[in-house]
Design an enzyme around this catalytic site. Structure first.
Site, PDB file in Angstrom:
ATOM      1  N   GLY A  24      34.137  34.367  27.888  1.00 25.54           N
ATOM      2  CA  GLY A  24      32.934  33.564  27.766  1.00 25.54           C
ATOM      3  C   GLY A  24      31.727  34.416  28.117  1.00 25.54           C
ATOM      4  O   GLY A  24      31.850  35.555  28.551  1.00 25.54           O
TER       5      GLY A  24
ATOM      6  N   SER B 181      30.706  39.639  32.313  1.00 24.35           N
ATOM      7  CA  SER B 181      31.816  40.376  32.930  1.00 24.35           C
ATOM      8  C   SER B 181      32.010  41.747  32.296  1.00 24.35           C
ATOM      9  O   SER B 181      32.596  42.638  32.912  1.00 24.35           O
ATOM     10  CB  SER B 181      33.117  39.568  32.844  1.00 24.35           C
ATOM     11  OG  SER B 181      33.467  39.329  31.498  1.00 24.35           O
TER      12      SER B 181
ATOM     13  N   HIS C 280      30.762  41.118  22.405  1.00 31.43           N
ATOM     14  CA  HIS C 280      32.006  41.503  23.076  1.00 31.43           C
ATOM     15  C   HIS C 280      32.171  40.768  24.406  1.00 31.43           C
ATOM     16  O   HIS C 280      33.279  40.404  24.781  1.00 31.43           O
ATOM     17  CB  HIS C 280      32.064  43.018  23.287  1.00 31.43           C
ATOM     18  CG  HIS C 280      32.474  43.753  22.060  1.00 31.43           C
ATOM     19  ND1 HIS C 280      33.720  44.291  21.893  1.00 31.43           N
ATOM     20  CD2 HIS C 280      31.788  44.021  20.919  1.00 31.43           C
ATOM     21  CE1 HIS C 280      33.794  44.856  20.702  1.00 31.43           C
ATOM     22  NE2 HIS C 280      32.631  44.705  20.093  1.00 31.43           N
ATOM     23  N   ASP C 281      31.087  40.544  25.115  1.00 31.57           N
ATOM     24  CA  ASP C 281      31.170  39.818  26.378  1.00 31.57           C
ATOM     25  C   ASP C 281      31.607  38.369  26.149  1.00 31.57           C
ATOM     26  O   ASP C 281      32.497  37.868  26.826  1.00 31.57           O
ATOM     27  CB  ASP C 281      29.829  39.845  27.108  1.00 31.57           C
ATOM     28  CG  ASP C 281      29.903  39.117  28.442  1.00 31.57           C
ATOM     29  OD1 ASP C 281      30.771  39.475  29.264  1.00 31.57           O
ATOM     30  OD2 ASP C 281      29.113  38.187  28.660  1.00 31.57           O
TER      31      ASP C 281
ATOM     32  N   GLU D 130      36.666  45.382  31.602  1.00 30.28           N
ATOM     33  CA  GLU D 130      36.349  45.113  30.198  1.00 30.28           C
ATOM     34  C   GLU D 130      35.589  46.274  29.567  1.00 30.28           C
ATOM     35  O   GLU D 130      35.823  46.635  28.422  1.00 30.28           O
ATOM     36  CB  GLU D 130      35.453  43.868  30.138  1.00 30.28           C
ATOM     37  CG  GLU D 130      35.921  42.768  29.266  1.00 30.28           C
ATOM     38  CD  GLU D 130      35.000  41.563  29.367  1.00 30.28           C
ATOM     39  OE1 GLU D 130      34.272  41.313  28.387  1.00 30.28           O
ATOM     40  OE2 GLU D 130      35.010  40.882  30.408  1.00 30.28           O
TER      41      GLU D 130
ATOM     42  N   ASP E 169      29.646  35.597  30.323  1.00 33.43           N
ATOM     43  CA  ASP E 169      29.519  35.649  31.780  1.00 33.43           C
ATOM     44  C   ASP E 169      29.125  37.027  32.309  1.00 33.43           C
ATOM     45  O   ASP E 169      29.177  37.275  33.506  1.00 33.43           O
ATOM     46  CB  ASP E 169      30.817  35.195  32.444  1.00 33.43           C
ATOM     47  CG  ASP E 169      31.991  36.114  32.134  1.00 33.43           C
ATOM     48  OD1 ASP E 169      31.845  37.053  31.325  1.00 33.43           O
ATOM     49  OD2 ASP E 169      33.070  35.900  32.713  1.00 33.43           O
TER      50      ASP E 169
END
Length: 150
Positions: free
Chosen positions: A66, A70, A60-61, A81, A68
């Site tokens: 990308g 996040s 999922h990341d 996210e 990262d």
């Protein structure tokens, strides 16, 4: 499990704006992979959902902005996210595996190793613990600074 391996390995190889290399932390945090492996192994032994949760977190990341990390960011100004409905189930074991590994690494190498690299190593290690193939994870990812739900 064959298709999952192909997807995972392709995500590990995604270059997110910098040059990924083997032994990226060889002089700054030489034992990073062993520390992550130890933390992942401890988590893997405790619960049978460590494998799917950790792989899903990485998946999922990587498919939003990308690889990262996040997806781990907690936002105070917007829905991050991790707040997206399909990611809510990752809040337990998926995040916990990477967080435990990050804590272990930070205790020895504070401020050096990115969460994105720890997440990639953890995903590889949990796959190996489940009987999958071992492979080199090239490192040098940078952590994202912004996380948006969409």
């Amino acid at each position: 499990m064959g298709m999952m391996r192909v997807l995972f390995m392709s995500m590990v190889l995604i270059n997110v704006g910098g040059q990924l290399v083997e032994n990226f932390y060889s002089s700054t945090c030489p034992h990073v992979e062993a520390m992550v492996k130890q933390a992942v192994s401890m988590k893997f032994i405790k619960t049978n959902i460590t494998l799917p949760a950790t792989l899903r977190l990485f998946f999922h990341d990587c498919f939003i902005e990308g690889c990262d990390a996040s997806i781990i960011i907690q936002s105070t100004t917007n829905d991050a996210e991790k707040d997206f409905p399909v990611n809510l189930s990752l809040a337990g074991d998926g995040f916990d595996t990477v967080i435990k590994a990050k804590e272990a690494v930070e205790a020895v190498c504070p401020g050096i190793v990115s969460c994105a690299d720890i997440q990639a190593i953890a995903a590889r290690d949990v796959l190996v613990l489940a009987g999958g193939p071992s492979f080199t994870v090239e490192l040098g990812r940078r952590d994202g600074l912004i996380s948006n739900k969409y």
